[in-house]
Design a protein around this motif. Structure first.
Motif: not given
Ligand SMILES: Cc1cc2nc3c(=O)[nH]c(=O)nc-3n(C[C@H](O)[C@H](O)[C@H](O)COP(=O)(O)OP(=O)(O)OC[C@H]3O[C@@H](n4cnc5c(N)ncnc54)[C@H](O)[C@@H]3O)c2cc1C
Length: 467
Positions: A191-203, A252-262
């Motif tokens: 796929x042209x996409x990655x799954x990202x988990x964002x979370x805080x760290x308090x210290x 939609x891997x065909x689409x997301x792998x296109x350069x225009x997506x990146x």
């Protein structure tokens, strides 16, 4: 080709904090490199290779000598989209490489935080990415390279053929020979996409514990650290852990792998050209302004969330604002990156970050990563973490900053840490001896003598650290 020494140019490091005038040549083939070597010998000059000049320090500077700028040797020579094996000239940038292979469902296995670097520069420093704990350094994905030695001899190296040169020229800072072609294995994408988990760290404790615990379950992990807050919240920040989508997960891997997506957009909010943004950033690049920016970023990062992001957007965040380093002003910026064992990192960084705040010289950007050791001779990696700190340099703070970074060096060495020759500009010969060890330095000098007995290849960094 008749070569003459009439191209004296002022060259700088990436952060514009160092300058070195050199005779700049742009060879287009190996034969021209040989002619430049000859010219250097005749004129008793030294030679340093330069890729894109993205090193933060003096690795690609050679005051008074010849600069061998390899940016014109930038052809992708072979690409096999079935196996993912690519052969390139050394001046091919990561940008050109990923744009060539990504539409076929492949990605460079290790990338730096900017796509502007060249493969020759990446191998010489042996770069790591946000997946160093899992995939190692770029050198671990090199199948073969060819190089020209100062004698004019051509060598071909793999992890089995000319093994000692393979493990020392990769990481060897361009001081043993010049890469002329590089063959690498790319990594499969679905796929042209990655799954990202964002979370805080308090210290800081929570920050490092999160990276340590979660790295094994993710393809990539990286932390942003708010360097402007001390006390109980010192080391607070945000963790981004991400994974490539698996086969079949992206309808939609065909689409997301296109350069225009990146491609990263070249205008902010669709209006302001990003090339102008660094001028608007400049008023904020001071202690108060950056405290505000960090605080706002931290507050925004308190929301734990998951999102999909393109590969280019995830990996090359630092390319969003072209020339952002110019926002530091005329003195430029430097980066101090230390690598510490997981057992000692927290105590050492607590001491360093507190010292920087107390002395009124906080770093403006802090980035943490998880690492693993590797077999390359001048390795910077270890079983632990790295913390990269960016500092603005001014006429007023130049000497006190330098003094503080020497104290940082002492803390890092005493904690069993290491340094990276693509980043720090303060590392002394003594510090290098302490973290690399006598045996490694002796081995490097022996190889240097074997490949380059006349010391034709020298950079400002080489003279500083190994001279
Ligand atoms: C914004 C930014 C983010 C970065 N992020 C990361 C990161 O995430 N991880 C990381 O590891 N590094 C990172 N770096 C550092 C960067 O990846 C290295 O400094 C890299 O070496 C720069 O590549 P370059 O092509 O610009 O090389 P240069 O800076 O031009 O040269 C680097 C070294 O390579 C040698 N060299 C260049 N070409 C050749 C050749 N053909 N043969 C032999 N030697 C050669 C030079 O002599 C020099 O010693 C980052 C740098 C920047 C500016």
């Amino acid at each position: 080709m008749t070569l003459t020494l009439n191209n004296f140019t002022q060259l700088e490091n990436f952060g514009h904090s160092l300058r070195a005038p050199s005779y700049r040549f742009r060879p287009e083939c190996t034969e021209e490199i040989q002619e430049i070597f000859q010219l250097a010998v005749e004129n008793e000059l030294t030679v340093t290779a330069r890729g894109a000049g993205r090193s933060y320090n003096d690795a690609a500077l050679n005051g008074g000598g010849i600069m061998l700028d390899l940016s014109m040797m930038n052809q992708i020579l072979e690409w096999d989209s079935a196996t993912g094996i690519v052969k390139c000239e050394p001046g091919v940038t990561l940008e050109k490489l990923w744009q060539h292979v990504e539409p076929d469902g492949w990605w460079p296995p290790v990338v730096s935080g900017t796509m502007k670097t060249t493969l020759g520069g990446c191998l010489s420093a042996n770069i790591h990415g946000k997946n160093n704990f899992k995939k190692g350094t770029i050198g671990e994905h090199v199948l073969e390279f060819s190089a020209i030695l100062p004698s004019g001899e051509m060598v071909t190296c793999t992890s089995e053929q000319n093994m000692d040169l393979f493990y020392s020229m990769i990481s060897g800072l361009g001081m043993l020979g010049i890469f002329t072609s590089i063959t690498m294995q790319m990594k499969r994408l679905y796929s042209g996409l990655m799954r990202v988990d964002a979370r805080p760290a308090l210290n800081l404790h929570e920050h490092l514990a999160d990276i340590l615990e979660n790295a094994p379950h993710n393809d990539y992990i990286v932390g942003w650290l708010d360097t402007t807050h001390g006390g109980a919240t010192l080391g607070r920040g945000q963790i981004h852990a991400s994974n490539n989508l698996k086969e079949g997960e992206d309808p939609n891997a065909q689409e997301t792998l296109k350069l225009s997506y990146q491609n990263l957009p070249d205008r902010l909010f669709g209006v302001m050209p990003k090339s102008l943004l660094h001028y608007f950033m400049r008023p904020f690049v001071n202690n108060l302004g950056w405290w505000g920016v960090n605080t706002a970023k931290y507050v925004a990062s308190l929301r734990k969330h998951t999102f999909l992001q393109s590969h280019a957007a995830f990996h090359f965040l630092l390319d969003y604002v072209p020339n952002w380093e110019r926002s530091a002003g005329p003195g430029g910026l430097i980066q101090y990156q230390s690598f510490l064992p997981k057992e000692t990192a927290e105590t050492a960084w607590r001491e360093m970050l507190t010292m920087a705040l107390k002395r009124g010289m906080p770093s403006y950007l802090g980035v943490t990563k998880r690492h693993r050791p590797d077999k390359f001779l001048l390795t910077h990696a270890l079983d632990g973490f790295s913390l990269a700190l960016d500092f603005k340099v001014t006429e007023g703070n130049r000497s006190s900053l330098s003094q503080m970074l020497k104290e940082f060096d002492r803390i890092v060495i005493e904690a069993g840490g290491r340094f990276y020759f693509a980043k720090n500009s303060e590392t002394s010969a003594e510090t290098a001896r302490r973290f690399l060890g006598e045996e490694t330095i002796a081995k490097f000098k022996e190889l240097k003598y074997r490949c380059d007995p006349g010391n034709l290849l020298e950079s400002d960094l080489f003279r500083r650290v190994f001279g």
